[in-house]
Design a protein around this motif. Sequence first.
Motif, mmCIF file in Angstrom:
data_model
loop_
_atom_site.group_PDB
_atom_site.id
_atom_site.type_symbol
_atom_site.label_atom_id
_atom_site.label_comp_id
_atom_site.label_asym_id
_atom_site.label_seq_id
_atom_site.Cartn_x
_atom_site.Cartn_y
_atom_site.Cartn_z
ATOM 1 N N ALA A 104 -40.084 47.960 28.140
ATOM 2 C CA ALA A 104 -39.562 46.634 28.489
ATOM 3 C C ALA A 104 -40.695 45.693 28.875
ATOM 4 C CB ALA A 104 -38.551 46.755 29.624
ATOM 5 N N ASN A 105 -41.705 46.223 29.560
ATOM 6 C CA ASN A 105 -42.848 45.398 29.945
ATOM 7 C C ASN A 105 -43.524 44.777 28.724
ATOM 8 O OD1 ASN A 105 -42.464 46.007 32.644
ATOM 9 N ND2 ASN A 105 -44.137 47.491 32.764
ATOM 10 N N ALA B 95 -41.453 41.865 27.509
ATOM 11 C CA ALA B 95 -41.421 40.721 28.424
ATOM 12 C C ALA B 95 -42.704 39.913 28.398
ATOM 13 C CB ALA B 95 -41.129 41.208 29.846
ATOM 14 N N ARG C 226 -36.737 38.728 26.408
ATOM 15 C CA ARG C 226 -35.982 39.575 27.320
ATOM 16 C C ARG C 226 -35.681 40.915 26.627
ATOM 17 N NH1 ARG C 226 -33.574 38.497 31.851
ATOM 18 N NH2 ARG C 226 -33.819 36.252 31.512
ATOM 19 N N PRO C 227 -36.049 42.048 27.240
ATOM 20 C CA PRO C 227 -35.764 43.359 26.635
ATOM 21 C C PRO C 227 -34.257 43.570 26.510
ATOM 22 C CG PRO C 227 -37.336 43.535 28.455
ATOM 23 C CD PRO C 227 -36.770 42.161 28.517
ATOM 24 N N GLY D 248 -36.446 42.944 21.591
ATOM 25 C CA GLY D 248 -35.984 41.759 22.301
ATOM 26 C C GLY D 248 -35.923 40.592 21.336
ATOM 27 N N SER E 55 -42.379 47.752 36.991
ATOM 28 C CA SER E 55 -41.846 46.740 36.080
ATOM 29 C C SER E 55 -42.493 45.382 36.344
ATOM 30 C CB SER E 55 -40.330 46.598 36.245
ATOM 31 O OG SER E 55 -39.835 45.524 35.460
ATOM 32 N N VAL F 139 -41.225 42.827 34.246
ATOM 33 C CA VAL F 139 -40.329 42.014 33.426
ATOM 34 C C VAL F 139 -39.978 40.706 34.133
ATOM 35 C CG1 VAL F 139 -38.013 41.885 32.433
ATOM 36 C CG2 VAL F 139 -39.380 43.970 32.169
ATOM 37 N N ARG F 140 -39.613 40.793 35.391
ATOM 38 C CA ARG F 140 -39.174 39.598 36.115
ATOM 39 C C ARG F 140 -40.275 38.549 36.172
ATOM 40 N NH1 ARG F 140 -39.145 38.665 41.859
ATOM 41 N NH2 ARG F 140 -37.807 36.881 42.367
ATOM 42 N N LEU G 269 -41.097 36.952 32.679
ATOM 43 C CA LEU G 269 -40.125 35.971 32.198
ATOM 44 C C LEU G 269 -40.194 34.679 33.008
ATOM 45 C CD1 LEU G 269 -37.062 38.274 31.427
ATOM 46 C CD2 LEU G 269 -38.772 37.348 29.847
ATOM 47 N N ASP H 69 -49.779 43.264 30.067
ATOM 48 C CA ASP H 69 -49.506 44.213 31.145
ATOM 49 C C ASP H 69 -50.568 45.299 31.162
ATOM 50 O OD1 ASP H 69 -48.488 45.416 28.768
ATOM 51 O OD2 ASP H 69 -47.329 46.808 29.997
#
Length: 409
Positions: free
Chosen positions: A145-146, A149, A154-155, A213, A276, A278-279, A282, A295
């Motif tokens: 997911a990283n 993102a 968005r994953p 994504g 993570s 991700v937040r 984004l 990342d």
Amino acid sequence: MRQGFSFHLLRASERARLHFDFCDRIETGVERFRQRGTNSGRRDDLWLSRFHSGFIPQSFGFILTGERKGFSLFPMGLKEGKLDPEFLSRLLELLRKGDGRVEVGPQPGVDAAVLRLGGGYLVAASDPITFVTEDLSYYALVVNANDIAVMGARPQFFLGTLLLPPGIEEGEVEGIFRDLASEAEEMDILLLGGHTEVTPGIDRPILIGTMLGYIEEGRYYTSGGAREGDLLVLTKRIAIEGTSIIARERRDEVERHFGQDFLERTLRFNREPGISIVREALIAADSGLVTAMHDITEGGFAMGAREMAVASGTGLLVYGDELPIYEETLKLCELFGLDPLGLIGSGSLLLSVPPERADDLLAILMKEEIEARVVGEFREREFGFMIRRGGEISPLPAYPQDEITKLFQ
């Protein structure tokens, strides 16, 4: 052992001291190299200097390295960790690049592929989980997911290939599937399928993930968008994932040195502060202030920052005195002789931002309670990759083998 010589033969799974007669054979080989150099018009000392500094005699199939007082022999194979960037670049040149719909294809240091699809972009990434067995499903989902993102997407969808060692119990396999379903639901990611098999040659489950994504509108980001003069921003602190892995792999030693509370705290590092990004990725993408994102994974901060500069075609100056590190990470690295600069670091996000936008970006992240700071600047390509500590500038170390691999040797 003959005085003045110490030969070692290193293989993938063994290290054996060589005997006198093998030393004699190597000395004979060196003499042949000397004669070959003389016969071809080359100077003897050139051949010997190549031998002493790491000459590769194809007839032996080994790399000879070291000085006369301590030669070593290594098989000409690859070591654990990421491939050498130049070697990887040559390999990727063999791949078909696409048909015009591929916006971002295979290239070193780039986290995911981008494909133009309809009115938006499909983003795809793939990563295996090889260092851990606990929380295997969680790691596979988060790490993949990283990668999605940091491209600004968005994953949403996950496919997994689960390789199982012979003899594994059905209950353990069922546990992996239950964890995967639970974690995916928590992250709002849909499981599309994949492949599962029991395969020889491994001693633990390995989960290889593919995440997808979609960006409906706007722009996508890559790790290669930094420009000369941009600042390098780091979220959270370095070596978060490595801290958790050390605690899991060396539980008894960690508890003996630092106590039960310390052990429990570091075991939870994969969840808090968490691996993570991700937040924050984004949020940064939505701000429109950044020029590139990346990342940190294998090779730690040092390799992540270097990859970003290589992909962007720039040089890099890291502010070594500004690099934040958790006290727990520092203590564990000191105990086990690891350099946190090169320790696997999922959980930290690298961002490039023009100097005039840096304060605005930091303010946005701070408002969302995301720790972030400026830790470097992108320079002209000729500057190279450097780190400044205590006013002194020196080359930024490279870690083709992640420091965490020392725990498994």
